[in-house]
Design a protein around this motif. Structure first.
Motif, mmCIF file in Angstrom:
data_model
loop_
_atom_site.group_PDB
_atom_site.id
_atom_site.type_symbol
_atom_site.label_atom_id
_atom_site.label_comp_id
_atom_site.label_asym_id
_atom_site.label_seq_id
_atom_site.Cartn_x
_atom_site.Cartn_y
_atom_site.Cartn_z
ATOM 1 N N LEU A 157 0.786 -1.222 0.000
ATOM 2 C CA LEU A 157 0.000 0.000 0.000
ATOM 3 C C LEU A 157 0.828 1.287 0.000
ATOM 4 N N SER A 158 2.127 1.201 -0.102
ATOM 5 C CA SER A 158 2.957 2.405 -0.104
ATOM 6 C C SER A 158 2.710 3.227 -1.362
ATOM 7 N N LYS A 159 2.375 4.526 -1.170
ATOM 8 C CA LYS A 159 2.141 5.403 -2.327
ATOM 9 C C LYS A 159 3.385 5.492 -3.209
ATOM 10 N N ARG A 160 4.552 5.523 -2.574
ATOM 11 C CA ARG A 160 5.801 5.627 -3.337
ATOM 12 C C ARG A 160 5.955 4.443 -4.275
ATOM 13 N N ASN A 161 5.665 3.249 -3.771
ATOM 14 C CA ASN A 161 5.803 2.056 -4.602
ATOM 15 C C ASN A 161 4.682 1.947 -5.630
ATOM 16 N N LEU A 162 3.486 2.377 -5.264
ATOM 17 C CA LEU A 162 2.393 2.371 -6.236
ATOM 18 C C LEU A 162 2.704 3.327 -7.385
ATOM 19 N N ARG A 163 3.261 4.495 -7.037
ATOM 20 C CA ARG A 163 3.640 5.468 -8.079
ATOM 21 C C ARG A 163 4.702 4.869 -9.000
ATOM 22 N N MET A 164 5.616 4.100 -8.420
ATOM 23 C CA MET A 164 6.678 3.470 -9.209
ATOM 24 C C MET A 164 6.116 2.411 -10.155
ATOM 25 N N LEU A 165 5.131 1.639 -9.683
ATOM 26 C CA LEU A 165 4.502 0.645 -10.547
ATOM 27 C C LEU A 165 3.915 1.314 -11.788
ATOM 28 N N VAL A 166 3.306 2.479 -11.593
ATOM 29 C CA VAL A 166 2.687 3.198 -12.706
ATOM 30 C C VAL A 166 3.746 3.798 -13.617
ATOM 31 N N SER A 167 4.721 4.505 -13.028
ATOM 32 C CA SER A 167 5.726 5.211 -13.839
ATOM 33 C C SER A 167 6.624 4.255 -14.613
ATOM 34 N N GLU A 168 6.850 3.053 -14.065
ATOM 35 C CA GLU A 168 7.701 2.073 -14.736
ATOM 36 C C GLU A 168 6.931 1.190 -15.714
ATOM 37 N N GLY A 169 5.628 1.424 -15.826
ATOM 38 C CA GLY A 169 4.821 0.644 -16.762
ATOM 39 C C GLY A 169 4.599 -0.798 -16.332
ATOM 40 N N LEU A 170 4.762 -1.086 -15.032
ATOM 41 C CA LEU A 170 4.548 -2.455 -14.543
ATOM 42 C C LEU A 170 3.056 -2.763 -14.420
ATOM 43 N N VAL A 171 2.246 -1.717 -14.400
ATOM 44 C CA VAL A 171 0.783 -1.832 -14.474
ATOM 45 C C VAL A 171 0.316 -0.801 -15.486
#
Length: 580
Positions: free
Chosen positions: A284-298
């Motif tokens: 649930l970390s916002k930092r990691n969720l943002r990374m998932l989006v920015s890196e195209g992993l989702v």
């Protein structure tokens, strides 16, 4: 009398400690018997399912006890904030079924906070420090040893006032000056050791533009915003337990600045902490969720694999299912890892009452009913939702050729196989009993894959006819007519992470193996988190339904209509299976 006491005792046991505090404060007439809460998200990302727990109590208890809840954006950090996030937060709260009394922003109070800080300087309770963040950190001391005073702690008031003005001039270099509250560098609570209350950012703000270059810190802005807004109960998670004394001190100082010292303990916001929502297989970390989006992993913040509220909405979770889960796990002072299976159970209970039943075949194989007239079709009636008569019915077409699930047929079946096999009978949902041919049960292609199954039907067994009551050993199968079935894309989502507690695994990768950021996230991801099936068939009724409609694919699970869906190219997301 004894019965009355028992009933009161049971009622008291049934509420959380947070709710009991509200009951007690209202009974004691604190804050004039008012109840006012607030939900204060920082607009630096999309809300995740953990926020739903706070939303449910902030808005839910205010509504239950006749109070009101405000939505207040904690926009004290312009480095990460954006109007996109503000709009998404408002949409998520409304989707969950809540309405705020007012919308406020921490920036609404920037001038009052600035004036309050000036007063603190004049009172000798704040000073401008010129040390670096590293130097300040070193002087803080430890939990077992006191800190040491800053060399600027006793600088003259007039000098601090001039430097404070300079901090907001736009000419001051970020990191060179800070404003600190003068409290106690030997205090056992480390947060009391002259905390920073203003820092220089020299950045425009989404609401205030270029008026401010120095911005208040969270601990300085939060409690004061609550107080200025008239909040009576401020609820937050357990990591803020140590912040509460500082919260109370700053509120007391502000009441003194405003000359409001009468009944100081009965008229103030009260902070209470409860446990965060932690779910297994969820990060649930916002930092990691943002990374998932920015890196195209989702695919984005609303990817159905994401634990964001908009991700759960797109996947087919219902607001009621989410709120029912929050009620099940409750609010305590003990952090625990909740089982995702409990969440899914609460969701199933709700979806069972609202999902429309439709027939869809995900792995199709053709059935030909040899004794059904070629070219003939008939319309049968299907109940939309057996749990809610008001949802009505719709028609489904029956024809000579049908699609069924491939695993509903077995050419060489064991005795306990109760589905379709040579010589065995099954019932088709809302239709007839069919029997698989024994002599020529199926055709196969060159690779040995079954392409067609041959059956006969009993015309006296259609649903609604007397023969429909004929008992058979086989199960009831779902199906769709080859004549009018729509081809559909179905997305099957599984857990995004391989590990039950991805937070612990992420920490291990960072601490023990030095793997951080996107590389660590990639190592943790479940490679089978998404399967896209493009050759599915579904009855036409489902292709005309609005986006996000809740569906039950009979015998398979709960699904919903994805925003990518069109009548010409329908797309469905799997929400959860029928069973755990």
């Amino acid at each position: 009398m004894e019965e009355k006491r028992m009933n009161e005792s049971e009622e008291k046991k049934s509420v959380s400690f947070v709710e009991q505090k509200v009951i007690d404060d209202l009974a004691a007439g604190k804050n004039g018997g008012r109840l006012q809460t607030r939900f204060p998200p920082e607009p630096n990302g999309y809300l995740h399912i953990g926020h739903a727990k706070a939303i449910a109590i902030d808005f839910g208890l205010a509504k239950k006890y006749g109070g009101e809840c405000n939505l207040r954006f904690d926009d004290t950090n312009p480095q990460k904030e954006d109007t996109e996030y503000i709009e998404s937060i408002e949409q998520d709260i409304k989707w969950l079924g809540y309405e705020w009394a007012h919308v406020y922003y921490a920036s609404d109070y920037f001038q009052q906070l600035w004036d309050f800080a000036v007063w603190l300087i004049k009172q000798g309770r704040a000073y401008v420090d010129e040390q670096s963040s590293e130097e300040i950190a070193r002087q803080k001391g430890t939990t077992t040893s006191p800190g040491t005073n800053s060399p600027f702690r006793d600088r003259p008031v007039e000098e601090s006032l001039k430097l404070f003005e300079y901090m907001n001039s736009g000419q001051c270099e970020p990191g060179t000056l800070t404003l600190r509250a003068k409290i106690d560098m030997a205090h056992p609570n480390m947060l009391f050791r002259d905390p920073l209350i203003y820092r220089v950012l020299n950045m425009p703000h989404v609401k205030t533009g270029t008026k401010w270059n120095a911005y208040p810190m969270y601990d300085f802005a939060h409690g004061q915003s609550d107080y200025l807004e008239g909040v009576t109960h401020s609820w937050c998670t357990l990591e803020f337990v140590e912040h509460r004394p500082l919260y109370d001190l700053f509120v007391t100082w502000m009441k003194e600045w405003r000359g409001e010292t009468d009944n100081i303990e009965d008229n103030r916001p009260r902070q209470t902490e409860f446990n965060k929502l932690n779910l297994n297989y969820i990060l649930l970390s916002k930092r990691n969720l943002r990374m998932l989006v920015s890196e195209g992993l989702v695919s984005g913040w609303d990817d159905p694999r994401m634990p964001t509220i908009c991700g759960f909405r797109r996947r087919g979770y219902s607001p009621e299912g989410i709120k029912n889960f929050m009620e099940k796990i409750g609010y305590t002072k003990i952090d625990a890892l909740n089982d995702m299976a409990l969440f899914e159970s609460a969701l199933r209970d709700d979806l069972n009452t609202r999902a429309l039943r439709v027939s869809a075949v995900l792995d199709p194989v053709k059935v030909v009913i040899t004794n059904y007239p070629e070219g003939q079709t008939e319309m049968l009636t299907a109940v939309n939702n057996p749990e809610n008569e008001a949802d009505g019915t719709h028609e489904v077409e029956f024809s000579r050729e049908l699609w069924i699930e491939r695993d509903d047929f077995m050419e060489e079946a064991e005795k306990k196989f109760m589905r379709l096999a040579p010589g065995k009978e099954v019932r088709l949902k809302n239709a007839y009993i069919i029997k698989c041919d024994e002599e020529h049960p199926c055709d196969k292609d060159a690779e040995g894959r079954i392409t067609t199954i041959y059956c006969t039907y009993d015309p006296e067994t259609r649903s609604g006819l007397p023969g429909a009551n004929r008992k058979i050993k086989g199960k009831t199968l779902h199906w769709v007519s080859c004549h009018n079935a729509a081809k559909a894309e179905v997305r099957l989502y599984e857990r995004l992470w391989k590990f039950e507690n991805p937070r612990d695994e992420l920490k291990r990768l960072e601490d023990e193996e030095g793997i951080k950021g996107a590389e660590a996230l990639k190592l943790m991801m479940n490679p089978d988190n998404l399967h896209v099936l493009k050759d599915c068939y579904i009855e036409p009724f489902a292709t005309q339904l609005p986006v996000l409609t809740y569906l039950q694919f009979q015998r398979i699970g709960y699904f919903n209509v994805d925003p990518d869906s069109t009548p010409e190219k329908p797309v469905f997301n799997k929400t959860v299976g029928l069973r755990s």
